[in-house]
Design a protein around this motif. Structure first.
Motif, PDB file in Angstrom:
ATOM      1  N   ASN A 179       0.815  -1.217   0.000  1.00  0.00           N
ATOM      2  CA  ASN A 179       0.000   0.000   0.000  1.00  0.00           C
ATOM      3  C   ASN A 179       0.849   1.267   0.000  1.00  0.00           C
ATOM      4  OD1 ASN A 179      -2.224  -1.606   0.130  1.00  0.00           O
ATOM      5  ND2 ASN A 179      -2.644  -1.234   2.282  1.00  0.00           N
ATOM      6  N   LYS A 180       2.165   1.121  -0.132  1.00  0.00           N
ATOM      7  CA  LYS A 180       3.055   2.278  -0.019  1.00  0.00           C
ATOM      8  C   LYS A 180       3.931   2.411  -1.255  1.00  0.00           C
ATOM      9  CE  LYS A 180       3.387   1.565   4.964  1.00  0.00           C
ATOM     10  NZ  LYS A 180       4.299   1.221   6.048  1.00  0.00           N
ATOM     11  N   LYS A 181       4.365   3.625  -1.497  1.00  0.00           N
ATOM     12  CA  LYS A 181       5.326   3.948  -2.556  1.00  0.00           C
ATOM     13  C   LYS A 181       6.365   4.903  -1.959  1.00  0.00           C
ATOM     14  CE  LYS A 181       3.239   2.277  -6.327  1.00  0.00           C
ATOM     15  NZ  LYS A 181       3.781   1.215  -7.098  1.00  0.00           N
ATOM     16  N   ILE A 182       7.533   4.909  -2.573  1.00  0.00           N
ATOM     17  CA  ILE A 182       8.586   5.843  -2.168  1.00  0.00           C
ATOM     18  C   ILE A 182       8.898   6.734  -3.355  1.00  0.00           C
ATOM     19  CG2 ILE A 182      11.011   6.087  -1.507  1.00  0.00           C
ATOM     20  CD1 ILE A 182      10.723   3.545   0.085  1.00  0.00           C
ATOM     21  N   GLU A 183       8.945   8.030  -3.101  1.00  0.00           N
ATOM     22  CA  GLU A 183       9.363   8.993  -4.105  1.00  0.00           C
ATOM     23  C   GLU A 183      10.691   9.558  -3.634  1.00  0.00           C
ATOM     24  OE1 GLU A 183       6.935  12.405  -6.114  1.00  0.00           O
ATOM     25  OE2 GLU A 183       7.938  13.207  -4.330  1.00  0.00           O
ATOM     26  N   PHE A 184      11.733   9.405  -4.443  1.00  0.00           N
ATOM     27  CA  PHE A 184      13.008   9.998  -4.073  1.00  0.00           C
ATOM     28  C   PHE A 184      13.469  10.958  -5.155  1.00  0.00           C
ATOM     29  CE2 PHE A 184      14.508   6.227  -6.375  1.00  0.00           C
ATOM     30  CZ  PHE A 184      15.563   6.722  -7.127  1.00  0.00           C
ATOM     31  N   THR A 185      14.274  11.890  -4.739  1.00  0.00           N
ATOM     32  CA  THR A 185      14.808  12.876  -5.668  1.00  0.00           C
ATOM     33  C   THR A 185      16.238  13.206  -5.289  1.00  0.00           C
ATOM     34  OG1 THR A 185      14.398  15.013  -6.717  1.00  0.00           O
ATOM     35  CG2 THR A 185      13.906  14.862  -4.395  1.00  0.00           C
ATOM     36  N   VAL A 186      17.030  13.467  -6.298  1.00  0.00           N
ATOM     37  CA  VAL A 186      18.429  13.848  -6.114  1.00  0.00           C
ATOM     38  C   VAL A 186      18.523  15.355  -6.294  1.00  0.00           C
ATOM     39  CG1 VAL A 186      20.790  13.565  -6.956  1.00  0.00           C
ATOM     40  CG2 VAL A 186      19.193  11.634  -7.016  1.00  0.00           C
ATOM     41  N   GLY A 187      19.294  15.992  -5.434  1.00  0.00           N
ATOM     42  CA  GLY A 187      19.427  17.434  -5.548  1.00  0.00           C
ATOM     43  C   GLY A 187      20.604  17.953  -4.765  1.00  0.00           C
ATOM     44  N   LYS A 188      20.610  19.272  -4.664  1.00  0.00           N
ATOM     45  CA  LYS A 188      21.726  19.967  -4.025  1.00  0.00           C
ATOM     46  C   LYS A 188      21.187  21.234  -3.365  1.00  0.00           C
ATOM     47  CE  LYS A 188      26.262  21.733  -5.319  1.00  0.00           C
ATOM     48  NZ  LYS A 188      27.208  21.886  -6.427  1.00  0.00           N
ATOM     49  N   TRP A 189      21.708  21.551  -2.189  1.00  0.00           N
ATOM     50  CA  TRP A 189      21.335  22.789  -1.504  1.00  0.00           C
ATOM     51  C   TRP A 189      22.143  23.930  -2.112  1.00  0.00           C
ATOM     52  CZ3 TRP A 189      17.391  23.350   1.789  1.00  0.00           C
ATOM     53  CH2 TRP A 189      16.863  22.201   2.364  1.00  0.00           C
TER      54      TRP A 189
END
Length: 166
Positions: free
Chosen positions: A59-69
């Motif tokens: 019932n779950k999904k993971i959303e990930f993102t790559v980035g930089k401050w």
């Protein structure tokens, strides 16, 4: 005299507990042997997302993102250009990801009258993956980049769509 010694011992134990908690918080503890994954290429680092197992993983999904401050103007929307490649861990049936970028940031072009800047996590397009509490999500990113993620959970209720009569 015993009360003073007890107080000092108690304070020492509390301090020791706090220090060990801080040390544990800074270390990376994984439940999966990551030695089966390739070592990061020069200029890259290995990031891992591990989530707790539950009987409702489906019932779950993971959303990930790559980035930089980075420091950006406050009135435009910004995004990181880059590509996320999904790779197969040969012989294991697992996947891992490699994010590559030249570091180019795109943005809207509104005129910012106040010239105010803010520090923001500027990210590439997010990736939505299946939640699996038994396996990690391994992502290789350039050394100066980070990975953030969200967990989405579906409701138990199932709804029926309406038919449109023609």
């Amino acid at each position: 005299m015993k009360a003073v010694a007890f107080k000092q011992t108690g304070l020492f134990l509390v301090a020791l507990l706090c220090l060990s908690s801080i040390a544990m918080g800074q270390s990376s503890i994984t439940k999966t042997d990551l030695s089966i994954y390739p070592k990061p290429e020069k200029g890259f680092k290995q990031m891992v997302i591990e989530v707790p197992y539950s009987d409702k993983d489906t019932n779950k999904k993971i959303e990930f993102t790559v980035g930089k401050w980075i420091q950006v103007d406050a009135c435009n929307k910004h995004g990181l250009q880059g590509t996320l490649e999904k790779k197969d861990l040969q012989g294991w049936g697992y996947n891992y990801y490699i994010f590559k970028t030249e570091g180019n940031v795109i943005s809207t072009q509104m005129a910012c009258l106040d010239k105010k800047t803010v520090r923001q996590f500027i990210s590439a397009q997010p990736e939505m993956v299946r939640y699996n509490g038994k396996l990690p999500i391994v992502i290789y990113v350039p050394e100066e980049y980070d990975v953030q993620f969200k967990i989405y959970k579906a409701e138990e209720d199932i709804y029926q769509a309406s038919e449109v009569k023609q």
